[in-house]
Design a protein around this motif. Structure first.
Motif, PDB file in Angstrom:
ATOM      1  N   PHE A 216       0.689  -1.467  -0.062  1.00 27.78           N
ATOM      2  CA  PHE A 216       0.096   0.070   0.073  1.00 27.78           C
ATOM      3  C   PHE A 216       1.001   1.337   0.145  1.00 27.78           C
ATOM      4  N   PHE A 217       0.381   2.356  -0.595  1.00 26.66           N
ATOM      5  CA  PHE A 217       1.285   3.614  -0.510  1.00 26.66           C
ATOM      6  C   PHE A 217       0.360   4.350   0.673  1.00 26.66           C
ATOM      7  N   ARG A 218       1.223   4.741   1.655  1.00 23.61           N
ATOM      8  CA  ARG A 218       0.666   5.764   2.758  1.00 23.61           C
ATOM      9  C   ARG A 218       1.071   7.153   1.996  1.00 23.61           C
ATOM     10  N   LEU A 219       0.072   7.811   1.803  1.00 21.10           N
ATOM     11  CA  LEU A 219       0.026   9.075   1.236  1.00 21.10           C
ATOM     12  C   LEU A 219       0.614  10.316   2.023  1.00 21.10           C
ATOM     13  N   SER A 220       1.862  10.914   1.418  1.00 19.29           N
ATOM     14  CA  SER A 220       2.463  11.977   2.130  1.00 19.29           C
ATOM     15  C   SER A 220       1.921  13.279   2.061  1.00 19.29           C
ATOM     16  N   LYS A 221       0.954  13.255   1.013  1.00 26.05           N
ATOM     17  CA  LYS A 221       0.215  14.647   0.883  1.00 26.05           C
ATOM     18  C   LYS A 221      -1.279  14.139   0.241  1.00 26.05           C
ATOM     19  N   ASP A 222      -2.113  15.373   0.324  1.00 27.18           N
ATOM     20  CA  ASP A 222      -3.383  14.987  -0.258  1.00 27.18           C
ATOM     21  C   ASP A 222      -3.215  14.759  -1.787  1.00 27.18           C
ATOM     22  N   LYS A 223      -4.013  13.840  -2.444  1.00 22.25           N
ATOM     23  CA  LYS A 223      -4.003  13.828  -3.662  1.00 22.25           C
ATOM     24  C   LYS A 223      -5.252  13.391  -4.244  1.00 22.25           C
ATOM     25  N   GLU A 224      -5.939  14.450  -5.192  1.00 25.35           N
ATOM     26  CA  GLU A 224      -7.259  14.496  -5.368  1.00 25.35           C
ATOM     27  C   GLU A 224      -7.407  13.089  -6.369  1.00 25.35           C
ATOM     28  N   GLY A 225      -8.627  12.659  -5.855  1.00 25.06           N
ATOM     29  CA  GLY A 225      -9.049  11.291  -6.276  1.00 25.06           C
ATOM     30  C   GLY A 225      -8.417  10.055  -5.671  1.00 25.06           C
ATOM     31  N   LEU A 226      -7.669  10.118  -4.752  1.00 26.07           N
ATOM     32  CA  LEU A 226      -6.934   9.179  -3.997  1.00 26.07           C
ATOM     33  C   LEU A 226      -7.191   9.303  -2.611  1.00 26.07           C
ATOM     34  N   GLY A 227      -6.992  10.295  -1.934  1.00 20.38           N
ATOM     35  CA  GLY A 227      -7.318  10.097  -0.609  1.00 20.38           C
ATOM     36  C   GLY A 227      -6.462  11.521   0.025  1.00 20.38           C
ATOM     37  N   LYS A 228      -6.363  11.425   1.247  1.00 21.81           N
ATOM     38  CA  LYS A 228      -5.848  12.525   1.996  1.00 21.81           C
ATOM     39  C   LYS A 228      -4.513  11.945   2.694  1.00 21.81           C
ATOM     40  N   LYS A 229      -3.541  13.053   3.014  1.00 16.60           N
ATOM     41  CA  LYS A 229      -2.474  12.579   3.835  1.00 16.60           C
ATOM     42  C   LYS A 229      -2.444  11.878   4.737  1.00 16.60           C
ATOM     43  N   GLY A 230      -1.740  10.575   4.865  1.00 14.57           N
ATOM     44  CA  GLY A 230      -1.934   9.635   5.656  1.00 14.57           C
ATOM     45  C   GLY A 230      -2.713   8.440   5.409  1.00 14.57           C
TER      46      GLY A 230
ATOM     47  N   LEU B  82      -4.138   5.250   3.209  1.00 11.08           N
ATOM     48  CA  LEU B  82      -3.600   4.076   2.312  1.00 11.08           C
ATOM     49  C   LEU B  82      -4.155   3.933   1.170  1.00 11.08           C
ATOM     50  N   VAL B  83      -3.294   3.625  -0.010  1.00  9.51           N
ATOM     51  CA  VAL B  83      -4.000   3.420  -1.353  1.00  9.51           C
ATOM     52  C   VAL B  83      -3.342   2.020  -1.731  1.00  9.51           C
ATOM     53  N   GLY B  84      -4.205   1.226  -2.418  1.00 15.67           N
ATOM     54  CA  GLY B  84      -3.549  -0.023  -2.768  1.00 15.67           C
ATOM     55  C   GLY B  84      -2.779  -0.080  -3.785  1.00 15.67           C
ATOM     56  N   LEU B  85      -1.631  -0.997  -3.866  1.00 13.71           N
ATOM     57  CA  LEU B  85      -0.607  -0.779  -4.686  1.00 13.71           C
ATOM     58  C   LEU B  85      -0.511  -2.278  -5.531  1.00 13.71           C
ATOM     59  N   GLU B  86      -0.339  -3.394  -4.582  1.00 16.80           N
ATOM     60  CA  GLU B  86      -0.231  -4.754  -5.015  1.00 16.80           C
ATOM     61  C   GLU B  86      -0.733  -5.610  -4.277  1.00 16.80           C
ATOM     62  N   VAL B  87      -1.237  -6.762  -4.808  1.00 15.96           N
ATOM     63  CA  VAL B  87      -1.784  -7.822  -4.170  1.00 15.96           C
ATOM     64  C   VAL B  87      -0.831  -9.167  -4.689  1.00 15.96           C
ATOM     65  N   ASN B  88      -0.060  -9.799  -3.567  1.00 13.28           N
ATOM     66  CA  ASN B  88       0.831 -11.124  -4.162  1.00 13.28           C
ATOM     67  C   ASN B  88       0.536 -12.130  -2.985  1.00 13.28           C
ATOM     68  N   MET B  89       0.317 -13.380  -3.673  1.00 15.59           N
ATOM     69  CA  MET B  89       0.012 -14.628  -3.005  1.00 15.59           C
ATOM     70  C   MET B  89       1.024 -15.532  -2.883  1.00 15.59           C
ATOM     71  N   ARG B  90       2.185 -14.776  -2.329  1.00 15.14           N
ATOM     72  CA  ARG B  90       3.585 -15.415  -2.145  1.00 15.14           C
ATOM     73  C   ARG B  90       4.155 -14.690  -1.051  1.00 15.14           C
ATOM     74  N   ALA B  91       5.232 -15.490  -0.448  1.00 18.67           N
ATOM     75  CA  ALA B  91       6.183 -14.841   0.639  1.00 18.67           C
ATOM     76  C   ALA B  91       6.552 -13.501   0.295  1.00 18.67           C
ATOM     77  N   PRO B  92       6.870 -12.690   1.310  1.00 21.14           N
ATOM     78  CA  PRO B  92       7.431 -11.338   0.556  1.00 21.14           C
ATOM     79  C   PRO B  92       8.874 -11.701   0.084  1.00 21.14           C
TER      80      PRO B  92
END
Length: 174
Positions: free
Chosen positions: A101-115, A117-127
């Motif tokens: 997930f991205f933790r937003l460092s500033k407000d981003k229109e269409g995504l969210g406010k600073k702080g 979480l925005v989804g980035l990747e889903v992996n069905m495996r060990a990190p």
């Protein structure tokens, strides 16, 4: 490629190979936080933890920069609530999972406010990288034994406590 302004974008389109198809996405301001763990056959989370990336992999590669990330407990964090929903939404039965997930460092229109979480990747495996080792050190466990218990017995008797944090720092040899 990382394009930082309109001139770089114009140059990219003027010089790109016409035989290659590209996907362009807008830069998301923030850092990556992972949600990592193992589930049983009923999607119950046997262990969950998180790692905070202090810089991006793209910057590590493009700028030959150093890297660092650290583990964090997830219990009580918004990351746990969102990560648990992701575990429930995907086919995570009887496996490792590694969500980013991205933790937003500033407000981003269409995504969210600073702080947020925005989804980035889903992996069905060990990190990847050293994260399984970091999970082991921070939790005084062996994640592969937990996985083996889940596969062979259908459950794990792992006593969930987290006494430590773990940090990874890597320097580039230029």
């Amino acid at each position: 490629y990382k394009l930082s302004n309109d001139d770089e974008l114009d140059y990219f389109f003027a010089t790109k190979d016409s035989h290659i198809h590209f996907i362009i996405e807008e830069m998301v301001p923030g850092h990556v936080e992972t949600f990592d763990g193992i589930t049983d056959k009923d999607k119950n989370i046997l262990i969950a933890t998180s790692h905070v990336m202090l810089n991006s992999i793209m910057d590590n590669v493009n700028e030959a920069s150093d890297t660092a990330f650290y583990s964090q407990p997830v219990e009580g964090l918004d990351l746990y609530d969102i990560g648990k929903k992701a575990v429930e939404a995907f086919d995570t039965r009887s496996r490792f999972f590694h969500f980013e997930f991205f933790r937003l460092s500033k407000d981003k229109e269409g995504l969210g406010k600073k702080g947020d979480l925005v989804g980035l990747e889903v992996n069905m495996r060990a990190p990847g990288a050293y994260i399984p080792d970091m999970m082991n050190y921070a939790n005084e466990i062996d994640v592969y034994s937990i996985y083996a218990d889940m596969v062979t017995k259908g459950y794990s008797e792992y006593d969930h406590h987290r006494p430590y944090h773990c940090v990874y720092c890597g320097r580039r040899d230029l």
